[in-house]
Design an enzyme around this catalytic site. Structure first.
Site, mmCIF file in Angstrom:
data_model
loop_
_atom_site.group_PDB
_atom_site.id
_atom_site.type_symbol
_atom_site.label_atom_id
_atom_site.label_comp_id
_atom_site.label_asym_id
_atom_site.label_seq_id
_atom_site.Cartn_x
_atom_site.Cartn_y
_atom_site.Cartn_z
ATOM 1 N N SER A 11 0.828 -1.213 0.000
ATOM 2 C CA SER A 11 0.000 0.000 0.000
ATOM 3 C C SER A 11 0.857 1.255 0.000
ATOM 4 O O SER A 11 0.565 2.214 0.715
ATOM 5 C CB SER A 11 -0.903 0.002 1.225
ATOM 6 O OG SER A 11 -0.067 -0.109 2.364
ATOM 7 N N GLY A 15 0.896 1.090 -4.902
ATOM 8 C CA GLY A 15 -0.140 0.202 -4.356
ATOM 9 C C GLY A 15 -1.439 0.969 -4.127
ATOM 10 O O GLY A 15 -2.538 0.483 -4.440
ATOM 11 N N PHE A 98 11.106 -6.249 0.316
ATOM 12 C CA PHE A 98 10.244 -6.800 1.369
ATOM 13 C C PHE A 98 9.527 -8.088 0.946
ATOM 14 O O PHE A 98 8.847 -8.717 1.739
ATOM 15 C CB PHE A 98 9.182 -5.777 1.793
ATOM 16 C CG PHE A 98 9.769 -4.474 2.255
ATOM 17 C CD1 PHE A 98 10.767 -4.455 3.233
ATOM 18 C CD2 PHE A 98 9.335 -3.268 1.728
ATOM 19 C CE1 PHE A 98 11.319 -3.252 3.654
ATOM 20 C CE2 PHE A 98 9.883 -2.060 2.154
ATOM 21 C CZ PHE A 98 10.879 -2.053 3.117
ATOM 22 N N LYS A 205 14.930 -0.885 -16.201
ATOM 23 C CA LYS A 205 14.847 0.541 -16.550
ATOM 24 C C LYS A 205 15.180 1.431 -15.352
ATOM 25 O O LYS A 205 15.570 2.583 -15.523
ATOM 26 C CB LYS A 205 13.478 0.882 -17.144
ATOM 27 C CG LYS A 205 12.303 0.693 -16.206
ATOM 28 C CD LYS A 205 11.929 1.903 -15.428
ATOM 29 C CE LYS A 205 11.084 1.575 -14.224
ATOM 30 N NZ LYS A 205 10.434 2.720 -13.607
HETATM 31 N N1 NAD Z 1 5.567 4.641 -7.179
HETATM 32 C C1 NAD Z 1 5.519 4.494 -8.492
HETATM 33 O O1 NAD Z 1 5.380 5.468 -9.236
HETATM 34 C C2 NAD Z 1 5.595 3.117 -9.085
HETATM 35 C C3 NAD Z 1 5.100 2.934 -10.360
HETATM 36 C C4 NAD Z 1 5.147 1.678 -10.925
HETATM 37 C C5 NAD Z 1 5.693 0.633 -10.202
HETATM 38 N N2 NAD Z 1 6.180 0.834 -8.962
HETATM 39 C C6 NAD Z 1 6.716 -0.332 -8.251
HETATM 40 O O2 NAD Z 1 5.725 -0.799 -7.358
HETATM 41 C C7 NAD Z 1 6.350 -1.405 -6.220
HETATM 42 C C8 NAD Z 1 5.786 -0.788 -4.972
HETATM 43 O O3 NAD Z 1 6.123 0.578 -4.943
HETATM 44 P P1 NAD Z 1 5.283 1.652 -4.165
HETATM 45 O O4 NAD Z 1 5.538 2.941 -4.871
HETATM 46 O O5 NAD Z 1 3.866 1.211 -3.992
HETATM 47 O O6 NAD Z 1 5.981 1.620 -2.714
HETATM 48 P P2 NAD Z 1 6.613 2.843 -1.889
HETATM 49 O O7 NAD Z 1 8.070 2.907 -2.123
HETATM 50 O O8 NAD Z 1 5.794 4.068 -2.080
HETATM 51 O O9 NAD Z 1 6.270 2.494 -0.394
HETATM 52 C C9 NAD Z 1 6.950 1.760 0.487
HETATM 53 C C10 NAD Z 1 5.988 0.674 0.949
HETATM 54 O O10 NAD Z 1 6.756 -0.260 1.696
HETATM 55 C C11 NAD Z 1 6.037 -0.564 2.874
HETATM 56 N N3 NAD Z 1 6.996 -1.009 3.885
HETATM 57 C C12 NAD Z 1 7.875 -0.266 4.587
HETATM 58 N N4 NAD Z 1 8.589 -1.062 5.408
HETATM 59 C C13 NAD Z 1 8.146 -2.335 5.186
HETATM 60 C C14 NAD Z 1 8.486 -3.610 5.708
HETATM 61 N N5 NAD Z 1 9.451 -3.735 6.621
HETATM 62 N N6 NAD Z 1 7.830 -4.683 5.228
HETATM 63 C C15 NAD Z 1 6.888 -4.574 4.279
HETATM 64 N N7 NAD Z 1 6.500 -3.407 3.757
HETATM 65 C C16 NAD Z 1 7.142 -2.301 4.208
HETATM 66 C C17 NAD Z 1 5.332 0.700 3.239
HETATM 67 O O11 NAD Z 1 4.251 0.436 4.065
HETATM 68 C C18 NAD Z 1 4.865 1.164 1.863
HETATM 69 O O12 NAD Z 1 3.677 0.526 1.504
HETATM 70 C C19 NAD Z 1 7.859 -1.188 -6.396
HETATM 71 O O13 NAD Z 1 8.432 -2.343 -6.954
HETATM 72 C C20 NAD Z 1 7.927 -0.050 -7.395
HETATM 73 O O14 NAD Z 1 9.108 -0.082 -8.168
HETATM 74 C C21 NAD Z 1 6.115 2.050 -8.376
#
Ligand code: NAD
Length: 343
Positions: A11, A15, A98, A205
């Site tokens: 989330s 997420g 994670f 990328k």
């Molecule tokens: N943000 C973007 O624009 C984007 C776009 C496309 C894909 N992604 C990919 O989606 C995936 C998720 O990215 P995001 O942007 O949702 O995450 P994020 O980097 O915004 O958030 C970090 C997440 O990690 C969680 N977290 C922190 N400590 C943790 C722990 N010890 N155990 C489990 N969870 C923990 C937090 O609750 C939070 O949900 C990544 O692989 C990212 O590359 C991101």
């Protein structure tokens, strides 16, 4: 047949954006999907309250996607077992560092026959072995796992700015189900039978995006950016052809997962922004992640290290000079001015 029940595992910024889309879409397919969407939230305090409580009462993930309302059928759950209970469709979306622990926690809790999709960008490297996370999820949890990736900077998607994405599917029927769940007029989904290609584009990328940030930090201009994108895309493609079977050139050249994601990540996105600051402010990536990202995680520098370790184990480091130079600048104090040496 019962309705598909969705659980989103993760989330953060992306997420939350994807939970918003799915939550808004399920009423359009009320015969097919259960209307409640469970989201597993790694519980933490934000402004003195539990994050799950904030999401469930204010319908906004104030920490990771501030300013964007989530539909009320999106329900935050801190217990991962409870979040996936009865779920037939699992969306994995968390920083890749994670995932291992999350999979361990899910062992024995996932419904038999469930389908999954990975939105995670990264690769799993163990010595000379490399796997995409869709395969890790499939193998460890016994589910069929597709992959979604594209030029999708989360806050833009969350504000309904026109974007495209690519789903690499395991079976056409699964691909079509995921498409119904995620496609909106402003978020176009295309389907390809190439889970590995979609996943690898999304992972690799981020290394190229770091390179683009380093170049911008140096004050170099648009020609240099374009060259980094071209060389980066080429190394991405060569890497896939060398180490994975069945990856399609179209996934790189014609899909949002390929060239479009390279462009958007090199123009903006967190990997790029932090790499610019790394050069200009001369601070460590750890410090910059803390000060610039408000809990979001950097991916590109870790993927650069993992890919480097894998290439070293295969004795192929020199065949990927851009990947190697990014690794050396980020992890070995290599002078950033030498980023393009040998490429
Ligand atoms: N943000 C973007 O624009 C984007 C776009 C496309 C894909 N992604 C990919 O989606 C995936 C998720 O990215 P995001 O942007 O949702 O995450 P994020 O980097 O915004 O958030 C970090 C997440 O990690 C969680 N977290 C922190 N400590 C943790 C722990 N010890 N155990 C489990 N969870 C923990 C937090 O609750 C939070 O949900 C990544 O692989 C990212 O590359 C991101």
């Amino acid at each position: 047949m019962g309705k598909e029940k969705l659980a989103i595992i993760g989330s953060g910024n992306w997420g939350s954006a994807i939970a918003r889309i799915a939550g808004n879409n399920v009423p359009r397919f009320s015969e097919e999907f259960d209307q409640k969407i469970s989201v597993w939230v790694y519980e933490e305090e934000f402004e003195g309250k539990k994050l799950t409580e904030i999401i469930n009462t204010e319908h906004e993930n104030k920490k990771y996607l501030p300013g964007v309302k989530l539909p009320e059928n999106v329900v935050a759950i801190p217990d991962i077992g409870e979040a996936v209970k009865g779920a037939t469709a699992l969306v994995f979306v968390m920083p890749h560092q994670f995932l291992g622990r999350v999979i361990d926690q899910l062992s024995g809790k996932v419904q038999k026959g469930a389908k999954a999709i990975s939105l995670i960008k990264g690769v799993d490297v163990k010595g000379a072995d490399i796997h995409i996370f869709a395969d890790v999820i499939s193998d460890k949890l016994g589910v069929s796992c597709s992959a979604l990736s594209g030029a999708n900077i989360a806050p833009e998607v969350a504000r309904d700015q026109f974007s495209e994405t690519t789903i690499g599917y395991r079976s056409k029927a699964e691909g079509e189900m995921w498409k119904r769940l995620f496609e909106t007029p402003s978020f176009r989904v295309s389907l390809v039978e190439d889970v590995a290609g979609v996943s690898l584009c999304g992972a690799l990328k981020n290394i190229v995006a770091v390179a683009a940030g380093l170049v911008e930090g140096l004050g170099w201009g648009n020609n240099s950016q374009a060259a980094i994108m071209r060389i980066g895309l080429l190394e991405m493609h060569e890497f896939c052809i060398e180490f994975f079977e069945g990856v399609k050139a179209e996934t790189f050249l014609m899909e949002s997962s390929g060239v479009a994601d390279v462009i958007t990540s090199c123009l903006g996105g967190r990997n790029k922004r932090v790499a610019v600051a790394f050069v200009k402010e001369k601070k460590s990536f750890d410090e910059l992640e803390q000060s610039m990202l408000n809990g979001q995680k950097l991916q590109g520098i870790h993927t650069a290290k993992e890919v480097h370790n894998f290439l070293e184990a295969r004795n192929r480091v020199d065949a990927y000079p851009l990947f190697n130079n990014v690794y050396k600048v980020c992890w070995e104090d290599h002078p950033v001015e030498k980023l393009t040496e040998g490429i």
